[in-house]
Design a protein around this motif. Structure first.
Motif, PDB file in Angstrom:
ATOM      1  N   THR A   1       0.864  -1.181   0.000  1.00  0.00           N
ATOM      2  CA  THR A   1       0.000   0.000   0.000  1.00  0.00           C
ATOM      3  C   THR A   1       0.902   1.232   0.000  1.00  0.00           C
ATOM      4  OG1 THR A   1      -1.806  -1.088   1.170  1.00  0.00           O
ATOM      5  CG2 THR A   1      -1.720   1.311   1.309  1.00  0.00           C
ATOM      6  N   ILE A   2       0.645   2.132  -0.947  1.00  0.00           N
ATOM      7  CA  ILE A   2       1.396   3.379  -1.029  1.00  0.00           C
ATOM      8  C   ILE A   2       0.428   4.501  -0.659  1.00  0.00           C
ATOM      9  CG2 ILE A   2       2.681   4.951  -2.518  1.00  0.00           C
ATOM     10  CD1 ILE A   2       3.508   2.482  -4.167  1.00  0.00           C
ATOM     11  N   GLY A   3       0.764   5.238   0.398  1.00  0.00           N
ATOM     12  CA  GLY A   3      -0.116   6.288   0.908  1.00  0.00           C
ATOM     13  C   GLY A   3      -0.246   7.465  -0.034  1.00  0.00           C
ATOM     14  N   GLU A   4      -1.322   8.213   0.132  1.00  0.00           N
ATOM     15  CA  GLU A   4      -1.576   9.362  -0.726  1.00  0.00           C
ATOM     16  C   GLU A   4      -0.429  10.360  -0.636  1.00  0.00           C
ATOM     17  OE1 GLU A   4      -4.253  12.689   1.577  1.00  0.00           O
ATOM     18  OE2 GLU A   4      -5.330  11.133   0.531  1.00  0.00           O
ATOM     19  N   GLY A   5      -0.161  10.989  -1.778  1.00  0.00           N
ATOM     20  CA  GLY A   5       0.842  12.040  -1.831  1.00  0.00           C
ATOM     21  C   GLY A   5       2.288  11.582  -1.791  1.00  0.00           C
ATOM     22  N   ALA A   6       2.520  10.266  -1.781  1.00  0.00           N
ATOM     23  CA  ALA A   6       3.896   9.764  -1.724  1.00  0.00           C
ATOM     24  C   ALA A   6       4.593   9.944  -3.078  1.00  0.00           C
ATOM     25  CB  ALA A   6       3.907   8.291  -1.326  1.00  0.00           C
ATOM     26  N   VAL A   7       5.921   9.967  -3.043  1.00  0.00           N
ATOM     27  CA  VAL A   7       6.743  10.029  -4.247  1.00  0.00           C
ATOM     28  C   VAL A   7       7.721   8.868  -4.201  1.00  0.00           C
ATOM     29  CG1 VAL A   7       8.424  11.377  -5.566  1.00  0.00           C
ATOM     30  CG2 VAL A   7       6.546  12.546  -4.375  1.00  0.00           C
ATOM     31  N   ILE A   8       7.728   8.064  -5.262  1.00  0.00           N
ATOM     32  CA  ILE A   8       8.635   6.924  -5.379  1.00  0.00           C
ATOM     33  C   ILE A   8       9.683   7.304  -6.426  1.00  0.00           C
ATOM     34  CG2 ILE A   8       8.810   4.454  -5.831  1.00  0.00           C
ATOM     35  CD1 ILE A   8       6.790   5.244  -3.535  1.00  0.00           C
ATOM     36  N   ALA A   9      10.943   7.351  -6.035  1.00  0.00           N
ATOM     37  CA  ALA A   9      12.014   7.774  -6.947  1.00  0.00           C
ATOM     38  C   ALA A   9      12.195   6.775  -8.084  1.00  0.00           C
ATOM     39  CB  ALA A   9      13.322   7.927  -6.180  1.00  0.00           C
ATOM     40  N   ALA A  10      12.714   7.255  -9.197  1.00  0.00           N
ATOM     41  CA  ALA A  10      12.984   6.402 -10.352  1.00  0.00           C
ATOM     42  C   ALA A  10      13.880   5.235  -9.951  1.00  0.00           C
ATOM     43  CB  ALA A  10      13.654   7.223 -11.452  1.00  0.00           C
ATOM     44  N   GLY A  11      13.547   4.050 -10.433  1.00  0.00           N
ATOM     45  CA  GLY A  11      14.357   2.868 -10.194  1.00  0.00           C
ATOM     46  C   GLY A  11      14.201   2.238  -8.825  1.00  0.00           C
TER      47      GLY A  11
ATOM     48  N   ILE B   1      13.435   8.885   2.392  1.00  0.00           N
ATOM     49  CA  ILE B   1      14.423   9.923   2.089  1.00  0.00           C
ATOM     50  C   ILE B   1      14.067  11.220   2.808  1.00  0.00           C
ATOM     51  CG2 ILE B   1      15.469  11.336   0.257  1.00  0.00           C
ATOM     52  CD1 ILE B   1      16.261   8.349   0.167  1.00  0.00           C
ATOM     53  N   LYS B   2      12.811  11.627   2.651  1.00  0.00           N
ATOM     54  CA  LYS B   2      12.355  12.870   3.277  1.00  0.00           C
ATOM     55  C   LYS B   2      10.844  12.921   3.202  1.00  0.00           C
ATOM     56  CE  LYS B   2      12.436  15.853  -0.792  1.00  0.00           C
ATOM     57  NZ  LYS B   2      12.818  17.172  -1.277  1.00  0.00           N
ATOM     58  N   THR B   3      10.257  13.918   3.856  1.00  0.00           N
ATOM     59  CA  THR B   3       8.836  14.169   3.696  1.00  0.00           C
ATOM     60  C   THR B   3       8.635  15.006   2.439  1.00  0.00           C
ATOM     61  OG1 THR B   3       8.942  16.126   5.102  1.00  0.00           O
ATOM     62  CG2 THR B   3       8.330  14.036   6.172  1.00  0.00           C
ATOM     63  N   ARG B   4       7.481  14.888   1.829  1.00  0.00           N
ATOM     64  CA  ARG B   4       7.216  15.616   0.593  1.00  0.00           C
ATOM     65  C   ARG B   4       7.134  17.116   0.843  1.00  0.00           C
ATOM     66  NH1 ARG B   4       2.033  14.708  -3.464  1.00  0.00           N
ATOM     67  NH2 ARG B   4       2.302  16.634  -4.618  1.00  0.00           N
ATOM     68  N   PHE B   5       6.421  17.511   1.881  1.00  0.00           N
ATOM     69  CA  PHE B   5       6.282  18.924   2.214  1.00  0.00           C
ATOM     70  C   PHE B   5       7.070  19.215   3.482  1.00  0.00           C
ATOM     71  CE2 PHE B   5       2.060  17.900   0.192  1.00  0.00           C
ATOM     72  CZ  PHE B   5       2.325  18.531  -1.020  1.00  0.00           C
ATOM     73  N   SER B   6       7.612  20.403   3.578  1.00  0.00           N
ATOM     74  CA  SER B   6       8.430  20.759   4.741  1.00  0.00           C
ATOM     75  C   SER B   6       7.600  20.976   6.004  1.00  0.00           C
ATOM     76  CB  SER B   6       9.285  21.991   4.444  1.00  0.00           C
ATOM     77  OG  SER B   6       8.460  23.075   4.066  1.00  0.00           O
TER      78      SER B   6
END
Length: 188
Positions: A121-131, A152-157
Motif C-alpha cells: 500500500t502506497i499512501g496518498e501524496g507519496a513520491v517513489i524515486a525512479a528505479g 528519504i524525506k517528507t514531501r512537504f516541509s
C-alpha cells in the motif's frame, strides 16, 4: 500542431484514452484515466479520476490506483505469484500463494522503471524515486528511493501542508491543465 492547452487537444486525448481502455477491456478504469497503448494491464485494474499509466508499464491483478496518480514509463507492479520454499519442486511447478491486492493512493508519483511488489500500500501524496524497488508499505506524503526503497524525506516541509493538500485531492475533481510542450534549445 494542436496546442496541448486547447479544448480540441483535450477532446482528442479523451477519445484516444477511451479507445485504448475499451481495447484492453478495462471496465473498472475511470474514463479520465490515461493508459498508454504499450502498457500491459490486468483487466481488473481499478482507477480513479485522472490516473496516468505511462509507456511500457506492467500492472498485475488486484491493483487500485487513486485519483491524480502517475506511473512513469516502465513502472511494474509484480511479484508474489510463485512459491519458492518447496524442496525438490522447481519453482514454476510449486503453485501460487494467495494473491495480494496493491493499493496506490491519490496523487502519488511513481518514477521511471520503479518496481512495486504486489500487496504493498502506497499512501496518498507519496513520491517513489525512479528505479526504486518498493517491498513494504509507504506512508503518505513521504519520498522513498533505492533498492529496497527507503525513506528519504517528507514531501512537504510543513506537516500542516499534508492536511491542506489532502483536502484538495480528496475534494471536488480538479479540471486538468496539461503541461505546455518543452522548449527546444539549440546549442551553438
Amino acid at each position: 500542431m494542436i496546442e496541448r492547452t486547447s479544448k480540441v487537444y483535450r477532446i482528442l486525448r479523451r477519445a484516444r484514452n477511451q479507445i485504448i481502455i475499451r481495447a484492453k477491456k478495462l471496465s473498472r478504469v475511470d474514463k479520465t484515466t490515461y493508459v498508454h497503448a504499450s502498457a500491459i494491464v490486468a483487466k481488473d485494474l481499478v482507477t480513479e479520476e485522472y490516473a496516468f499509466v505511462g509507456r511500457s508499464c506492467e500492472i498485475a491483478p488486484l491493483t487500485f490506483i487513486g485519483r491524480y496518480t502517475m506511473l512513469a514509463t516502465g513502472t511494474a507492479i509484480v511479484g508474489g505469484d510463485h512459491l519458492s520454499t518447496r524442496v525438490g519442486v522447481p519453482i514454476q511447478f510449486t503453485g501460487r500463494p494467495e494473491q495480494l491486492a496493491t493499493k496506490i493512493g491519490r496523487d502519488v508519483w511513481i518514477g521511471r522503471n520503479s518496481i512495486i511488489l504486489r500487496g504493498v500500500t502506497i499512501g496518498e501524496g507519496a513520491v517513489i524515486a525512479a528505479g526504486a524497488v518498493v517491498t513494504h508499505d509507504v506512508k503518505p506524503y513521504v519520498v522513498v528511493a533505492g533498492i529496497p526503497a527507503r525513506f528519504i524525506k517528507t514531501r512537504f516541509s510543513d506537516s500542516s501542508d499534508n492536511t491542506d493538500h489532502s483536502k484538495i485531492i480528496n475534494g471536488p475533481i480538479i479540471s486538468p491543465i496539461f503541461a505546455a510542450p518543452l522548449i527546444r534549445y539549440t546549442i551553438k
